[in-house]
Enzyme design. Structure first.
Site, mmCIF file in Angstrom:
data_model
loop_
_atom_site.group_PDB
_atom_site.id
_atom_site.type_symbol
_atom_site.label_atom_id
_atom_site.label_comp_id
_atom_site.label_asym_id
_atom_site.label_seq_id
_atom_site.Cartn_x
_atom_site.Cartn_y
_atom_site.Cartn_z
ATOM 1 N N LYS A 1 0.832 -1.196 0.000
ATOM 2 C CA LYS A 1 0.000 0.000 0.000
ATOM 3 C C LYS A 1 0.871 1.251 0.000
ATOM 4 O O LYS A 1 1.926 1.298 0.644
ATOM 5 C CB LYS A 1 -0.908 -0.019 1.230
ATOM 6 C CG LYS A 1 -2.016 1.024 1.233
ATOM 7 C CD LYS A 1 -2.943 0.784 2.425
ATOM 8 C CE LYS A 1 -4.117 1.749 2.432
ATOM 9 N NZ LYS A 1 -5.065 1.440 3.531
ATOM 10 N N SER B 1 -9.799 1.486 2.301
ATOM 11 C CA SER B 1 -8.934 2.328 1.490
ATOM 12 C C SER B 1 -7.877 1.545 0.716
ATOM 13 O O SER B 1 -7.228 2.094 -0.177
ATOM 14 C CB SER B 1 -8.240 3.368 2.376
ATOM 15 O OG SER B 1 -7.374 2.755 3.309
ATOM 16 N N SER C 1 -10.298 -0.849 6.344
ATOM 17 C CA SER C 1 -9.658 -0.680 5.037
ATOM 18 C C SER C 1 -8.954 -1.912 4.491
ATOM 19 O O SER C 1 -8.559 -1.927 3.328
ATOM 20 C CB SER C 1 -8.658 0.485 5.098
ATOM 21 O OG SER C 1 -9.354 1.706 5.199
#
Length: 476
Positions: A105, A181, A205
């Protein structure tokens, strides 16, 4: 690492459709342990797995896909893969992850790369001088890092939209979102562009995109995985963990990321006390989600698990507790207030993210302490409610993956949908718990996630129960 059809961003629908049709013959990608077995037997090499992933990444990106942001350093990845093969030949295999391609990420520091956290305003930051500890642990375990993945700006949304770098499309339906996310990370795994991904979970997320994309995600008890070198959203709620293809995959990654060797062997399903409450977490649930959840409960009960229906009305206090934005807004405002005071820098923010962060400006020190006290009271209540249970089950998300068009332009609908998508997962974050999201949809249905959760420190037990639940739902 064959995978189901890669689908690019819906920004170019004709290209998306053509690309998907060209790859519909691909079978589902293997688990980490299956990949490790192939490497151990000589049926595959790290170089061959990485070359396969890189080829599909190139095709995906050429068709407009936005799961990865920035450059994918193919040369460095192939060099790392060749080194892994050489080490394996000499008898050195540090973990089941050795030689396997992994994505990261965009909020984790990777040495020599800029950590943008999905934001345009971070583009001119200096490159990281060292790997974040979680990334360093992946490297030490032998993972081959492919690249950084798209995310909601500063991880502040459960929908995964990003106006700067593109919004990854759902792997089964390009008109839908992957969820956030950790949107790009989930897309890379679902589309076979990585074997697993490293994400974060502040309010869901990891688990939301896992649920939307038919994957397995694990949110550990916060602070079990070090967060140094990861751009924060909420110091009270942030946690880091994996999205992959099975509970076993997540257990492998959790051991590496946390540095803890938990006993994650499957518990016998018969006799397990699995708690289910309709308070709060089932409000406004989409019928297809409620049906998939009840089917899963029926299968578990038929296999001998005890489904314990219990009340948890105190959960209905959560909207009032967090009405001003909660811990996330307060702590995000403390971090971003200097930038947001500069109009030139504020203009570079996603307006929806800036708006949510600004809510924290209205939370006083006294309000913040009240939030902490309310959290402590609800945690004590949860310990009492769940004290005799092996795990707490609920739908990971009350709805299936929304259509991008429904949330992209309409701000009011974005806010309402984002709140509903985050609602169930934030419960465990607020309680400082841990949870797996496991697919529970039927054949041919859009993915639905089943949450197997527990309170602080129950990570090992959740893996044990999660393995049993997964085996039952898969008919093993």
């Amino acid at each position: 690492m064959n995978a189901s059809a890669p689908v690019p961003s819906p920004a170019d629908a004709p290209v998306a459709t053509t690309f998907a049709r060209a790859h519909t013959s691909r079978t589902e990608a293997p688990t980490l342990r299956e990949c490790a077995t192939a490497l151990a037997s000589g049926a595959a090499t790290s170089v061959s797995l990485v070359e396969d992933a890189l080829a599909r990444i190139a095709a995906y990106r050429a068709a407009g896909g936005s799961a990865y942001v920035g450059e994918v350093d193919a040369g460095a990845a192939l060099q790392a893969a060749a080194a892994s093969d050489a080490l394996r030949a000499s008898g050195h295999v540090p973990s089941p992850l050795a030689g396997l391609p992994v994505s990261v990420k965009d909020l984790f520091d990777v040495q020599g790369q800029v950590t943008r956290a999905g934001a345009r305003v971070m583009a001119d930051q200096p490159a990281a001088t060292a790997d974040a500890p979680a990334v360093a642990r992946l490297r030490a375990a032998g993972a081959v890092l492919l690249g950084r993945t798209s995310m909601s700006e500063f991880a502040f949304s459960g929908l995964g939209l990003n106006p700067h770098h593109g919004t990854p499309a759902h792997p089964a339906d390009p008109a839908r979102i992957t969820g956030g996310s950790t949107s790009g990370g989930a897309a890379t795994v679902a589309l076979g562009l990585a074997a697993a991904t490293l994400g974060t979970d502040t309010g869901g997320s990891i688990r939301i995109p896992a649920a939307f994309c038919g994957l397995t995600g694990f949110k550990p008890t916060a602070r079990r995985v070090p967060l140094a070198g990861a751009y924060p959203l909420s110091r009270s709620l942030d946690s880091a963990g994996p999205i992959a293809r099975s509970v076993d995959c997540c257990a492998i990654l959790d051991a590496i990321l946390s540095g803890e060797a938990l006993d994650t062997r499957a518990a016998p399903l018969a006799g397990l006390r699995l708690g289910v409450t309709e308070d709060y977490v089932m409000d406004d649930a989409e019928p297809a989600v409620a049906e998939a959840f009840e089917r899963a409960l029926d299968r578990l009960a038929a296999a001998g698990a005890r489904i314990v229906r219990f009340g948890f009305p105190e959960l209905h206090r959560l909207p009032q507790i967090n009405a001003a934005g909660g811990l996330v807004a307060a702590e995000a405002w403390q971090l971003h207030r200097a930038r947001l005071a500069d109009p030139a820098l504020e203009a570079q923010y996603d307006p929806r993210v800036a708006q949510r962060i600004r809510r924290g400006a209205q939370i006083s020190a006294a309000d913040y302490i009240d939030l902490l006290d309310a959290r402590a009271r609800l945690q004590a209540c949860a310990r009492e409610r769940l004290r005799d249970l092996d795990a707490w089950l609920m739908p990971t998300v009350a709805v299936r993956a929304p259509l991008l068009a429904d949330v992209q332009e309409d701000t009011a609908r974005f806010i309402a949908t984002n709140g509903l998508v985050l609602r169930n997962t934030t419960v465990l974050n607020f309680l400082d718990g841990c949870a797996l999201s496991i697919p529970c949809q039927g054949p041919g249905e859009l993915p639905v996630g089943l949450s197997v959760g527990g309170l602080h420190g129950a990570d090992a037990r959740i893996f044990q129960v999660g393995r049993a639940v997964e085996a039952c739902l898969q008919g093993a």
